[in-house]
Design a protein around this motif. Structure first.
Motif, PDB file in Angstrom:
ATOM      1  N   ASN A  65       7.901  -2.891  27.689  1.00  0.00           N
ATOM      2  CA  ASN A  65       7.076  -2.774  26.490  1.00  0.00           C
ATOM      3  C   ASN A  65       6.386  -4.091  26.169  1.00  0.00           C
ATOM      4  OD1 ASN A  65       8.574  -4.412  24.366  1.00  0.00           O
ATOM      5  ND2 ASN A  65      10.190  -3.024  25.011  1.00  0.00           N
ATOM      6  N   PRO A 103       5.274   0.991  24.521  1.00  0.00           N
ATOM      7  CA  PRO A 103       5.904   1.181  25.830  1.00  0.00           C
ATOM      8  C   PRO A 103       4.872   1.077  26.952  1.00  0.00           C
ATOM      9  CG  PRO A 103       6.511   2.943  24.320  1.00  0.00           C
ATOM     10  CD  PRO A 103       5.414   2.161  23.672  1.00  0.00           C
ATOM     11  N   ALA A 157      11.888  -0.270  20.449  1.00  0.00           N
ATOM     12  CA  ALA A 157      11.476   0.166  21.791  1.00  0.00           C
ATOM     13  C   ALA A 157      12.328   1.344  22.250  1.00  0.00           C
ATOM     14  CB  ALA A 157      11.616  -0.990  22.778  1.00  0.00           C
TER      15      ALA A 157
END
Length: 191
Positions: A65, A103, A157
């Motif tokens: 990410n 991402p 994330a």
């Protein structure tokens, strides 16, 4: 006394996690299984196909990410001796921030995992402290303030990580929001 100031910060972070597993696909001879690790992982065992290294990294954004946080802030504080025994401090901090985690599809397998819109918030965070010195070596203090806590990048994330506080595997949640806190403190101090 009057104090004031301003601050700005910008944080950018890229994260990539790659996972590999060493597998024995059922053909590792019985006597090889009990070797020292350096012999077990030798070129011979790998070249004979006894052991195979296989990547198990998650795709579609579960392994990488790009993250960013930009914060702009200003504060003002007034401190004053109200009476001979009472002192006060009053202040406010204004904070405007944008936090985002995107991402990255490492392997081009398709649409990356879903993400929430960037966290874009602004806050007025007041603080007050009153101190009463009722004796030469004793005082009572009362404080109240508002604060915030932002999620960490790894918490936003959609990736698996090890939480070291409780030794558990956790998957981040892209839909977390800031925590808004009210802090109250009362204390007696004797010097």
């Amino acid at each position: 006394t009057l104090n004031f100031g301003a601050a700005w910060s910008e944080t950018d972070r890229d994260a990539v996690s790659r996972e590999f597993r060493l597998l024995s696909l059922g053909n590792l001879p019985f006597y090889e299984r009990y070797q020292r690790p350096d012999y077990l992982l030798s070129d011979y065992n790998i070249s004979q196909g006894y052991l195979t290294l296989r990547e198990t990294t998650g795709g579609t954004g579960a392994a990488a990410n790009d993250a960013s946080l930009e914060t702009r802030a200003a504060y003002v504080e007034v401190e004053s001796q109200l009476t001979g025994t009472v002192r006060a401090s009053l202040g406010v901090r204004y904070e405007d921030a944008t936090q985002e985690v995107q991402p990255i599809d490492l392997f081009g397998e398709g649409q990356p995992l879903p993400t929430a819109a960037p966290l874009e918030n602004d806050y007025f965070l007041p603080a007050l402290t009153l101190t009463w010195n009722f004796a030469d070596n004793q005082q009572l203090r009362f404080a109240a303030s508002q604060t915030i806590a932002r999620p960490q990048f790894r918490e936003l994330a959609p990736q698996q990580y090890l939480d070291l506080d409780n030794d558990r595997l956790v998957i981040g949640n892209p839909f977390l929001v800031d925590s808004e806190l009210l802090n109250l403190d009362a204390r007696y101090e004797w010097y």
